[in-house]
Design a protein around this motif. Structure first.
Motif, mmCIF file in Angstrom:
data_model
loop_
_atom_site.group_PDB
_atom_site.id
_atom_site.type_symbol
_atom_site.label_atom_id
_atom_site.label_comp_id
_atom_site.label_asym_id
_atom_site.label_seq_id
_atom_site.Cartn_x
_atom_site.Cartn_y
_atom_site.Cartn_z
ATOM 1 N N ILE A 65 0.843 -1.209 0.000
ATOM 2 C CA ILE A 65 0.000 0.000 0.000
ATOM 3 C C ILE A 65 0.868 1.246 0.000
ATOM 4 O O ILE A 65 0.562 2.242 -0.685
ATOM 5 N N ALA A 66 1.957 1.245 0.760
ATOM 6 C CA ALA A 66 2.861 2.405 0.777
ATOM 7 C C ALA A 66 3.434 2.659 -0.609
ATOM 8 O O ALA A 66 3.520 3.811 -1.069
ATOM 9 N N ILE A 67 3.804 1.594 -1.318
ATOM 10 C CA ILE A 67 4.350 1.760 -2.673
ATOM 11 C C ILE A 67 3.272 2.266 -3.624
ATOM 12 O O ILE A 67 3.514 3.148 -4.467
ATOM 13 N N ALA A 68 2.051 1.728 -3.509
ATOM 14 C CA ALA A 68 0.961 2.159 -4.384
ATOM 15 C C ALA A 68 0.631 3.632 -4.186
ATOM 16 O O ALA A 68 0.413 4.383 -5.158
ATOM 17 N N VAL A 69 0.575 4.080 -2.939
ATOM 18 C CA VAL A 69 0.285 5.494 -2.669
ATOM 19 C C VAL A 69 1.402 6.374 -3.200
ATOM 20 O O VAL A 69 1.155 7.458 -3.761
ATOM 21 N N ALA A 70 2.651 5.945 -3.069
ATOM 22 C CA ALA A 70 3.774 6.746 -3.577
ATOM 23 C C ALA A 70 3.730 6.857 -5.089
ATOM 24 O O ALA A 70 4.078 7.922 -5.655
ATOM 25 N N LEU A 71 3.289 5.812 -5.788
ATOM 26 C CA LEU A 71 3.198 5.875 -7.244
ATOM 27 C C LEU A 71 2.020 6.722 -7.709
ATOM 28 O O LEU A 71 2.120 7.451 -8.698
ATOM 29 N N ALA A 72 0.890 6.631 -7.010
ATOM 30 C CA ALA A 72 -0.304 7.348 -7.453
ATOM 31 C C ALA A 72 -0.277 8.824 -7.083
ATOM 32 O O ALA A 72 -0.792 9.665 -7.828
ATOM 33 N N PHE A 73 0.286 9.166 -5.946
ATOM 34 C CA PHE A 73 0.289 10.569 -5.474
ATOM 35 C C PHE A 73 1.709 10.953 -5.071
ATOM 36 O O PHE A 73 2.049 11.014 -3.896
ATOM 37 N N PRO A 74 2.555 11.203 -6.057
ATOM 38 C CA PRO A 74 3.964 11.463 -5.727
ATOM 39 C C PRO A 74 4.208 12.801 -5.050
ATOM 40 O O PRO A 74 5.121 12.925 -4.232
ATOM 41 N N ASP A 75 3.416 13.846 -5.349
ATOM 42 C CA ASP A 75 3.718 15.195 -4.862
ATOM 43 C C ASP A 75 2.562 15.826 -4.099
ATOM 44 O O ASP A 75 2.455 17.056 -4.041
ATOM 45 N N GLU A 76 1.672 15.042 -3.525
ATOM 46 C CA GLU A 76 0.538 15.605 -2.812
ATOM 47 C C GLU A 76 0.980 16.148 -1.450
ATOM 48 O O GLU A 76 1.864 15.583 -0.798
ATOM 49 N N PRO A 77 0.353 17.259 -1.001
ATOM 50 C CA PRO A 77 0.771 17.840 0.293
ATOM 51 C C PRO A 77 0.417 16.964 1.499
ATOM 52 O O PRO A 77 1.011 17.122 2.567
ATOM 53 N N TRP A 78 -0.549 16.070 1.368
ATOM 54 C CA TRP A 78 -0.942 15.242 2.520
ATOM 55 C C TRP A 78 -0.131 13.946 2.612
ATOM 56 O O TRP A 78 -0.367 13.125 3.478
ATOM 57 N N ARG A 79 0.826 13.793 1.697
ATOM 58 C CA ARG A 79 1.620 12.570 1.686
ATOM 59 C C ARG A 79 2.393 12.329 2.997
ATOM 60 O O ARG A 79 2.438 11.180 3.478
ATOM 61 N N PRO A 80 3.012 13.328 3.627
ATOM 62 C CA PRO A 80 3.745 13.053 4.874
ATOM 63 C C PRO A 80 2.872 12.445 5.966
ATOM 64 O O PRO A 80 3.315 11.548 6.696
ATOM 65 N N VAL A 81 1.616 12.910 6.044
ATOM 66 C CA VAL A 81 0.725 12.371 7.075
ATOM 67 C C VAL A 81 0.417 10.902 6.778
ATOM 68 O O VAL A 81 0.438 10.041 7.666
ATOM 69 N N VAL A 82 0.114 10.600 5.501
ATOM 70 C CA VAL A 82 -0.189 9.218 5.127
ATOM 71 C C VAL A 82 1.035 8.327 5.312
ATOM 72 O O VAL A 82 0.932 7.197 5.819
ATOM 73 N N ASP A 83 2.205 8.854 4.884
ATOM 74 C CA ASP A 83 3.430 8.063 5.056
ATOM 75 C C ASP A 83 3.703 7.761 6.527
ATOM 76 O O ASP A 83 4.145 6.656 6.883
ATOM 77 N N HIS A 84 3.424 8.748 7.378
ATOM 78 C CA HIS A 84 3.628 8.537 8.809
ATOM 79 C C HIS A 84 2.686 7.455 9.344
ATOM 80 O O HIS A 84 3.092 6.569 10.111
ATOM 81 N N ALA A 85 1.434 7.513 8.925
ATOM 82 C CA ALA A 85 0.465 6.503 9.363
ATOM 83 C C ALA A 85 0.853 5.115 8.858
ATOM 84 O O ALA A 85 0.744 4.118 9.595
ATOM 85 N N VAL A 86 1.297 5.048 7.600
ATOM 86 C CA VAL A 86 1.722 3.757 7.055
ATOM 87 C C VAL A 86 2.935 3.230 7.810
ATOM 88 O O VAL A 86 3.042 2.026 8.085
ATOM 89 N N LEU A 87 3.870 4.111 8.197
ATOM 90 C CA LEU A 87 5.049 3.679 8.948
ATOM 91 C C LEU A 87 4.655 3.109 10.312
ATOM 92 O O LEU A 87 5.184 2.081 10.747
ATOM 93 N N ILE A 88 3.705 3.777 10.977
ATOM 94 C CA ILE A 88 3.242 3.282 12.276
ATOM 95 C C ILE A 88 2.593 1.900 12.119
ATOM 96 O O ILE A 88 2.837 0.975 12.905
ATOM 97 N N ALA A 89 1.769 1.764 11.070
ATOM 98 C CA ALA A 89 1.133 0.465 10.828
ATOM 99 C C ALA A 89 2.168 -0.606 10.507
ATOM 100 O O ALA A 89 2.043 -1.765 10.943
ATOM 101 N N LEU A 90 3.205 -0.228 9.767
ATOM 102 C CA LEU A 90 4.242 -1.202 9.422
ATOM 103 C C LEU A 90 5.026 -1.633 10.658
ATOM 104 O O LEU A 90 5.373 -2.813 10.798
ATOM 105 N N ILE A 91 5.294 -0.699 11.575
ATOM 106 C CA ILE A 91 5.985 -1.058 12.815
ATOM 107 C C ILE A 91 5.134 -2.018 13.642
ATOM 108 O O ILE A 91 5.622 -3.012 14.183
ATOM 109 N N GLY A 92 3.833 -1.716 13.731
ATOM 110 C CA GLY A 92 2.947 -2.601 14.485
ATOM 111 C C GLY A 92 2.864 -3.995 13.884
ATOM 112 O O GLY A 92 2.930 -5.011 14.594
ATOM 113 N N ALA A 93 2.731 -4.076 12.564
ATOM 114 C CA ALA A 93 2.669 -5.384 11.907
ATOM 115 C C ALA A 93 3.988 -6.137 12.040
ATOM 116 O O ALA A 93 4.011 -7.359 12.231
#
Length: 410
Positions: A65-93
């Motif tokens: 999912i992190a790779i898909a979001v990076a490919l679909a929305f490379p320069d969106e301003p909300w990307r840091p928030v989503v990336d942070h949430a994905v990182l937290i989920a990845l640490i938990g998993a």
């Protein structure tokens, strides 16, 4: 090759998610096939599949999912928030996956030691230790994961230095506040590795007889003989005395006491005891003793000692011996029934409770007859002599006029 830069972001995201789902399925299937091939030679691989299947798929899915979001929305301003949430989920998993792999290793260790066999002292020790290790693994992995998640926040990293500076004072305050909790945690670890108690040990605590059902980091669960549950803190077993009937083995010796009349025939009672023990499988053949331990208060106290393979068999054996001897005294040796004697008339004219002042005396052993050798708890048999040697040692006696080892004469 089509130019994906002109595609709408939603289409790119949908295609990327489909590719992620397909990749996760393919990778998971390949890993499953590899592990199943190993499972043909080692059955423990099936445990790994059962434990790690979903954590592994979750890690792959979040990464995709992190790779898909990076490919679909490379320069969106909300990307840091989503990336942070994905990182937290990845640490938990990832923490979930690591914990399951470590628990799989504990499962493999438990399977090597079967508690269903007769001599299972080592197996119960290993199961007890692994039971505590499981909880420690989960707690440590969870704490590490929480710490890693907190470090992803810039604010937490900024105040890290000040927190480290005050960590000493904070640890002292926290230790005082959670003194009882920490004491139980350390006591739980001590119990697991000191072998004071193990899972399935038979213990007597607070006057209750039962088995150790569960040992945690903070408390111990004891299942009593009448299926009640007694929960005790771990510090109880490190600060108070208790009985462990299976510390070095399950075989036990139990006693049965009867108060009978002075006219009892102990030889006939021994024969009846032999008959009772020969007819039951509860008796393990180690100890069989009948002795007169007291002769006060107008009665004779007869104590019977018998042994059994475990505490449950010993209880039933004691009840059986007591019941059979009571019936034997009642039916076969009525003179041995407890009597109350009183003195009536002039001194020396004693009457029994049956009103016979001049009853014929019972036959006695001739003065020149040698005493019969009987088996006692500490004498009369090889087992008794061995038992006595565990409590005392032979003291050498030097005869007068004989030289010692150093050459001196006495």
């Amino acid at each position: 090759m089509p130019d994906t830069a002109t595609w709408p972001p939603g289409a790119v995201l949908a295609i990327a998610l489909l590719a992620v789902a397909a990749s996760v399925f393919v990778v998971s299937a390949i890993a499953s096939l590899v592990v199943r091939a190993v499972a043909r030679r080692r059955s423990s691989a099936n445990i790994l599949i059962r434990r790690a299947r979903w954590p592994f798929r979750t890690v792959l899915l979040i990464g995709g999912i992190a790779i898909a979001v990076a490919l679909a929305f490379p320069d969106e301003p909300w990307r840091p928030v989503v990336d942070h949430a994905v990182l937290i989920a990845l640490i938990g998993a990832g923490a979930w996956l690591v914990a399951q792999v470590l628990l799989f290793l504990a499962d493999v260790g438990e399977r090597r030691y079967d508690v269903g066999v007769a001599d299972n002292r080592v197996a119960r020790k290993v199961h007890t230790q692994l039971q505590v290790v499981r909880r420690l693994v989960v707690v440590v992995v969870a704490l590490v994961a929480m710490g890693a998640i907190l470090l992803t926040f810039d604010g937490v990293r900024a105040v890290g230095a000040s927190l480290l500076a005050s960590a000493g004072i904070a640890s002292i305050v926290a230790g005082l506040a959670a003194q009882s909790v920490l004491a139980n945690v350390f006591a739980g670890v001590q119990l697991a590795f000191s072998e004071a108690i193990r899972v399935d040990d038979v213990v007597v605590v607070e006057g209750e007889w039962g088995r150790i059902r569960e040992i945690t980091l903070t408390y111990v669960v004891v299942m009593t003989w009448d299926e009640r549950t007694v929960v005790l803190p771990c510090t109880y077993f490190t600060t108070k005395p208790f009985q462990n009937w299976t510390k070095y083995g399950s075989a036990l010796i139990g006693s049965v006491e009867l108060d009978v009349d002075w006219r009892v025939s102990t030889d006939a009672m021994r024969e009846e005891l032999d008959r009772v023990l020969d007819g039951t499988d509860l008796f393990d053949g180690r100890t069989k003793v009948l002795q007169v331990t007291e002769a006060t208060g107008g009665l004779v106290r007869v104590r019977v000692l018998v042994s059994a393979a475990d505490s449950a068999a010993l209880w039933d054996l004691r009840c059986l011996v007591r019941e059979e001897l009571v019936e034997w005294v009642r039916d076969q040796d009525r003179d041995a029934l407890p009597h109350q004697r009183v003195l009536l008339g002039e001194a020396g004219e004693a009457t029994t409770d049956e009103g016979r002042a001049d009853a014929a005396p019972r036959a006695r052993r001739p003065d020149d007859a040698a005493p019969r050798e009987r088996a006692g708890l500490f004498s009369g048999s090889d087992e008794g002599e061995q038992r006595a040697s565990e409590f005392t040692a032979a003291i050498p006696v030097v005869e007068p006029g004989v030289e010692d080892a150093d050459g001196t004469r006495r």
